[in-house]
Motif scaffolding. Structure first.
Motif, PDB file in Angstrom:
ATOM      1  N   ARG A  13       0.829  -1.201   0.000  1.00  0.00           N
ATOM      2  CA  ARG A  13       0.000   0.000   0.000  1.00  0.00           C
ATOM      3  C   ARG A  13       0.864   1.251   0.000  1.00  0.00           C
ATOM      4  O   ARG A  13       0.556   2.235  -0.673  1.00  0.00           O
ATOM      5  CB  ARG A  13      -0.927  -0.007   1.220  1.00  0.00           C
ATOM      6  N   ARG A  14       1.961   1.218   0.761  1.00  0.00           N
ATOM      7  CA  ARG A  14       2.841   2.382   0.787  1.00  0.00           C
ATOM      8  C   ARG A  14       3.491   2.606  -0.571  1.00  0.00           C
ATOM      9  O   ARG A  14       3.618   3.731  -1.040  1.00  0.00           O
ATOM     10  CB  ARG A  14       3.916   2.208   1.874  1.00  0.00           C
ATOM     11  N   ARG A  15       3.915   1.490  -1.227  1.00  0.00           N
ATOM     12  CA  ARG A  15       4.516   1.642  -2.546  1.00  0.00           C
ATOM     13  C   ARG A  15       3.494   2.137  -3.565  1.00  0.00           C
ATOM     14  O   ARG A  15       3.815   2.901  -4.466  1.00  0.00           O
ATOM     15  CB  ARG A  15       5.112   0.305  -2.996  1.00  0.00           C
ATOM     16  N   ALA A  16       2.243   1.718  -3.413  1.00  0.00           N
ATOM     17  CA  ALA A  16       1.219   2.149  -4.364  1.00  0.00           C
ATOM     18  C   ALA A  16       0.948   3.634  -4.250  1.00  0.00           C
ATOM     19  O   ALA A  16       0.572   4.274  -5.232  1.00  0.00           O
ATOM     20  CB  ALA A  16      -0.062   1.344  -4.143  1.00  0.00           C
ATOM     21  N   ARG A  17       1.108   4.189  -3.061  1.00  0.00           N
ATOM     22  CA  ARG A  17       0.832   5.611  -2.880  1.00  0.00           C
ATOM     23  C   ARG A  17       1.967   6.506  -3.365  1.00  0.00           C
ATOM     24  O   ARG A  17       1.798   7.698  -3.473  1.00  0.00           O
ATOM     25  CB  ARG A  17       0.554   5.903  -1.397  1.00  0.00           C
ATOM     26  N   MET A  18       3.136   5.956  -3.639  1.00  0.00           N
ATOM     27  CA  MET A  18       4.275   6.760  -4.089  1.00  0.00           C
ATOM     28  C   MET A  18       4.168   7.038  -5.585  1.00  0.00           C
ATOM     29  O   MET A  18       4.785   6.383  -6.422  1.00  0.00           O
ATOM     30  CB  MET A  18       5.588   6.054  -3.759  1.00  0.00           C
ATOM     31  N   THR A  19       3.316   7.959  -5.928  1.00  0.00           N
ATOM     32  CA  THR A  19       3.100   8.336  -7.320  1.00  0.00           C
ATOM     33  C   THR A  19       4.200   9.289  -7.784  1.00  0.00           C
ATOM     34  O   THR A  19       4.935   9.866  -6.961  1.00  0.00           O
ATOM     35  CB  THR A  19       1.733   9.011  -7.467  1.00  0.00           C
ATOM     36  N   PRO A  20       4.351   9.490  -9.103  1.00  0.00           N
ATOM     37  CA  PRO A  20       5.331  10.479  -9.588  1.00  0.00           C
ATOM     38  C   PRO A  20       5.118  11.872  -9.024  1.00  0.00           C
ATOM     39  O   PRO A  20       6.088  12.601  -8.773  1.00  0.00           O
ATOM     40  CB  PRO A  20       5.119  10.432 -11.108  1.00  0.00           C
ATOM     41  N   ALA A  21       3.845  12.243  -8.834  1.00  0.00           N
ATOM     42  CA  ALA A  21       3.579  13.571  -8.262  1.00  0.00           C
ATOM     43  C   ALA A  21       4.134  13.676  -6.848  1.00  0.00           C
ATOM     44  O   ALA A  21       4.691  14.712  -6.456  1.00  0.00           O
ATOM     45  CB  ALA A  21       2.084  13.847  -8.274  1.00  0.00           C
ATOM     46  N   ARG A  22       3.985  12.581  -6.075  1.00  0.00           N
ATOM     47  CA  ARG A  22       4.506  12.604  -4.703  1.00  0.00           C
ATOM     48  C   ARG A  22       6.031  12.643  -4.694  1.00  0.00           C
ATOM     49  O   ARG A  22       6.637  13.337  -3.886  1.00  0.00           O
ATOM     50  CB  ARG A  22       3.982  11.404  -3.929  1.00  0.00           C
ATOM     51  N   LEU A  25       7.011  16.087  -5.382  1.00  0.00           N
ATOM     52  CA  LEU A  25       6.826  16.935  -4.205  1.00  0.00           C
ATOM     53  C   LEU A  25       7.982  16.770  -3.226  1.00  0.00           C
ATOM     54  O   LEU A  25       8.523  17.755  -2.707  1.00  0.00           O
ATOM     55  CB  LEU A  25       5.497  16.592  -3.530  1.00  0.00           C
ATOM     56  N   TYR A  26       8.383  15.511  -2.964  1.00  0.00           N
ATOM     57  CA  TYR A  26       9.495  15.265  -2.050  1.00  0.00           C
ATOM     58  C   TYR A  26      10.793  15.864  -2.592  1.00  0.00           C
ATOM     59  O   TYR A  26      11.605  16.419  -1.837  1.00  0.00           O
ATOM     60  CB  TYR A  26       9.665  13.767  -1.816  1.00  0.00           C
ATOM     61  N   ALA A  27      10.989  15.746  -3.899  1.00  0.00           N
ATOM     62  CA  ALA A  27      12.201  16.313  -4.499  1.00  0.00           C
ATOM     63  C   ALA A  27      12.215  17.829  -4.365  1.00  0.00           C
ATOM     64  O   ALA A  27      13.257  18.425  -4.060  1.00  0.00           O
ATOM     65  CB  ALA A  27      12.286  15.907  -5.978  1.00  0.00           C
ATOM     66  N   PHE A  28      11.057  18.453  -4.566  1.00  0.00           N
ATOM     67  CA  PHE A  28      10.978  19.908  -4.424  1.00  0.00           C
ATOM     68  C   PHE A  28      11.266  20.347  -2.993  1.00  0.00           C
ATOM     69  O   PHE A  28      11.998  21.313  -2.753  1.00  0.00           O
ATOM     70  CB  PHE A  28       9.595  20.390  -4.854  1.00  0.00           C
TER      71      PHE A  28
END
Length: 298
Positions: A13-22, A25-28
């Motif tokens: 579930r955690r891996r599924a939530r790690m979308t490119p948008a997320r 966001l983390y990179a920003f």
């Protein structure tokens, strides 16, 4: 017959939530943090290095022999022009400017915001609109007219002059903050106090201001950082004997004779920025609460 799907494991579930948008966001957030923290890191490690280590050119390296000698020199004996009394002179001047400026601007701004929010004052909307328009005009445009005005009144460059200047420029923002906050409060409090016979100042002092603690903290943070970090107004209006810490920092950096002491410059910079950082981090929770409360109505 309906077959229920088995729930996914927590890891999937955690891996599924790690979308490119997320990930973006983390990179920003990471890049933004590095953008602000890297200069701070460089200043701190440079201030702890002796000049022999700084001359080696390892900007990001940790100090081999950390020392606070540069901090002591910056505080007590760094030269600001012809005098070598350190940045402590500017610190005490900034405190003398800061305390009355913050107190008076918050007092007058909260009183004005209270009057504009709950009392029917003739021309209140025109006054409030004019204050908001003035708040967005660059204050540099007012410097020369104000110099002429204070020269005409005989105040000239003095501690009183710079306190008046900071109070005037802080009033529009303080009025806006407190007006929005008081407008967000239940009007029944004001009406009940009026029924009980409370007057204008009694309601302000006994009901409104005790409830405005989050907004007072916001106002203190905004005024403290704005006044403490000011350079041009202090340089123009404070006078030679009342120059604030930012002006003294500029004098230290530009008064080097012989080898430039980068460790002393960095230490003086950190000492100048220390008070606003302590104020903000010490009351950040109240700052967020006050901003959220004052943004309910406008």
């Amino acid at each position: 017959m309906t077959v229920l799907a088995e729930p996914l494991p927590a890891a999937r579930r955690r891996r599924a939530r790690m979308t490119p948008a997320r990930w973006g966001l983390y990179a920003f957030i990471l890049i933004s943090a590095l953008y602000f923290l890297l200069p701070l890191y460089v200043m701190v490690v440079t201030s702890l290095k002796p000049m022999a280590e700084i001359r080696q050119g390892n900007l990001l390296a940790l100090p081999v022999s950390p020392s606070i000698d540069a901090w002591v020199t910056a505080w007590a004996s760094a030269c600001t022009g012809l005098t070598c009394q350190g940045i402590k002179v500017g610190f005490f001047n900034s405190v003398r400017i800061l305390l009355p400026s913050v107190f008076i601007s918050i007092l007058v701004g909260s009183l004005t915001g209270y009057a504009l929010s709950l009392w029917r004052v003739r021309g209140a909307s025109i006054l409030f609109g004019a204050m908001m328009v003035v708040a967005f005009i660059p204050y540099q445009l007012f410097i020369y007219p104000l110099v002429r005005v204070f020269a005409f009144t005989g105040l000239g460059q003095s501690l009183l002059t710079i306190v008046i200047i900071h109070t005037i420029f802080g009033l529009p923002t303080m009025t806006l903050l407190f007006r929005n906050y008081f407008t967000s409060l239940p009007p029944e409090l004001f009406k009940a106090a009026r029924v009980d016979g409370a007057g204008f100042y009694q309601i302000y002092a006994r009901i409104m201001m005790p409830m405005a603690t989050p907004m007072i903290v916001v106002a203190v943070i905004l005024q403290t950082t704005g006044i403490w970090n000011d350079f041009i107004l202090g340089l123009v209006f404070a006078g030679r004997d009342n120059l604030p810490m930012t002006v003294q920092l500029n004098n230290i950096v530009n008064s080097t004779q012989g080898e430039r002491a980068y460790n002393v410059d960095m230490a003086a910079t950190l000492l100048t920025a220390l008070l606003p950082l302590l104020v903000y981090f010490g009351s950040g929770r109240w700052f967020v609460r006050g901003i959220a409360a004052g943004a309910v109505k406008g």
